[in-house]
Design an enzyme around this catalytic site. Structure first.
Site, mmCIF file in Angstrom:
data_model
loop_
_atom_site.group_PDB
_atom_site.id
_atom_site.type_symbol
_atom_site.label_atom_id
_atom_site.label_comp_id
_atom_site.label_asym_id
_atom_site.label_seq_id
_atom_site.Cartn_x
_atom_site.Cartn_y
_atom_site.Cartn_z
ATOM 1 N N ASP A 138 0.872 -1.176 0.000
ATOM 2 C CA ASP A 138 0.000 0.000 0.000
ATOM 3 C C ASP A 138 0.911 1.228 0.000
ATOM 4 O O ASP A 138 2.136 1.105 -0.179
ATOM 5 C CB ASP A 138 -1.005 -0.045 1.171
ATOM 6 C CG ASP A 138 -0.362 0.159 2.540
ATOM 7 O OD1 ASP A 138 0.883 0.271 2.607
ATOM 8 O OD2 ASP A 138 -1.100 0.212 3.538
ATOM 9 N N CYS A 174 3.096 -3.310 4.041
ATOM 10 C CA CYS A 174 2.309 -2.127 4.408
ATOM 11 C C CYS A 174 3.062 -1.439 5.548
ATOM 12 O O CYS A 174 4.257 -1.694 5.729
ATOM 13 C CB CYS A 174 0.863 -2.483 4.758
ATOM 14 S SG CYS A 174 0.616 -3.583 6.162
ATOM 15 N N HIS A 179 5.752 -31.322 10.595
ATOM 16 C CA HIS A 179 5.170 -30.006 10.309
ATOM 17 C C HIS A 179 4.095 -30.072 9.220
ATOM 18 O O HIS A 179 3.211 -29.230 9.168
ATOM 19 C CB HIS A 179 6.261 -29.021 9.885
ATOM 20 C CG HIS A 179 7.320 -28.870 10.925
ATOM 21 N ND1 HIS A 179 7.064 -28.322 12.160
ATOM 22 C CD2 HIS A 179 8.623 -29.241 10.931
ATOM 23 C CE1 HIS A 179 8.169 -28.349 12.882
ATOM 24 N NE2 HIS A 179 9.134 -28.906 12.162
ATOM 25 N N HIS A 194 8.917 -24.375 9.063
ATOM 26 C CA HIS A 194 7.876 -25.036 9.864
ATOM 27 C C HIS A 194 6.456 -24.794 9.353
ATOM 28 O O HIS A 194 5.575 -25.607 9.573
ATOM 29 C CB HIS A 194 7.951 -24.574 11.323
ATOM 30 C CG HIS A 194 9.134 -25.138 12.061
ATOM 31 N ND1 HIS A 194 9.296 -25.036 13.423
ATOM 32 C CD2 HIS A 194 10.232 -25.799 11.602
ATOM 33 C CE1 HIS A 194 10.433 -25.620 13.780
ATOM 34 N NE2 HIS A 194 11.029 -26.083 12.701
ATOM 35 N N THR A 205 2.793 -1.707 8.873
ATOM 36 C CA THR A 205 3.195 -2.657 9.916
ATOM 37 C C THR A 205 3.315 -4.095 9.411
ATOM 38 O O THR A 205 3.893 -4.939 10.101
ATOM 39 C CB THR A 205 2.137 -2.694 11.036
ATOM 40 O OG1 THR A 205 0.880 -3.074 10.436
ATOM 41 C CG2 THR A 205 1.999 -1.336 11.710
HETATM 42 C C1 RB5 Z 1 -1.666 2.772 6.640
HETATM 43 O O1 RB5 Z 1 -1.609 3.948 7.358
HETATM 44 C C2 RB5 Z 1 -1.502 1.569 7.581
HETATM 45 O O2 RB5 Z 1 -2.600 1.462 8.421
HETATM 46 C C3 RB5 Z 1 -1.289 0.305 6.799
HETATM 47 O O3 RB5 Z 1 -0.204 0.449 5.951
HETATM 48 C C4 RB5 Z 1 -0.984 -0.943 7.619
HETATM 49 O O4 RB5 Z 1 0.040 -0.717 8.531
HETATM 50 C C5 RB5 Z 1 -2.141 -1.648 8.184
HETATM 51 O O5 RB5 Z 1 -2.022 -2.719 8.784
#
Ligand code: RB5
Length: 142
Positions: free
Chosen positions: A8, A65, A133, A98, A67
């Protein structure tokens, strides 16, 4: 082996470097977007990539993304996708050895380029161990 990659807007800054890392290791890479810093929904890109990986069983995916959490949550809604959110080389190698993971997720806001390169190395150099596994992986699908 082919990698599909998608991000994203919060994962776009690191994408060119990741593509470079994969290509320098000899992998074919297809970029599924996003291609600008305009805000988009990570879900759309996760679903697009998972459909590609499910069609080409020999391929793998990388989703980035902010996180890595949203991408991994969305990807794991697809039957047959095993998306692993990895923060370091240990989690990346275990995800392959695994869990037979086929989609790697990480967060651009969480890991720096050096750690990303170690994640890519671990992911690409580790194979599924099978054995005990394999049954556990089969039992993931309910
Ligand atoms: C975007 O701001 C953020 O929420 C997205 O990239 C991600 O981290 C969501 O899990």
């Amino acid at each position: 082996m082919k990698f599909y990659i998608a991000t994203d807007h919060a994962g776009i800054s690191i994408k060119a470097d990741v593509i470079g890392m994969l290509k320098s290791r000899g992998f074919d890479v297809e970029d599924l977007g996003t291609n600008s810093s305009k805000r988009v929904d990570y879900t759309d890109f996760a679903h697009k990539l998972c459909q590609k990986v499910l069609k080409d069983k020999t391929s793998q995916g990388i989703l980035i993304c902010g996180t890595g959490i949203g991408m991994s949550l969305a990807a794991n809604k697809h039957r047959g996708i095993r998306a692993a959110l990895c923060h370091d080389s240990y989690t990346a190698s275990m995800a392959k050895a695994h869990n037979d993971a086929n989609v790697l997720c990480f967060g651009e806001r969480v890991v720096g380029l050096g750690v990303v390169e170690s994640i890519i190395d671990a992911w690409c150099n580790t194979s599924f161990e099978g054995g005990r596994h394999a049954l556990r992986v089969e039992k993931i699908e309910i």
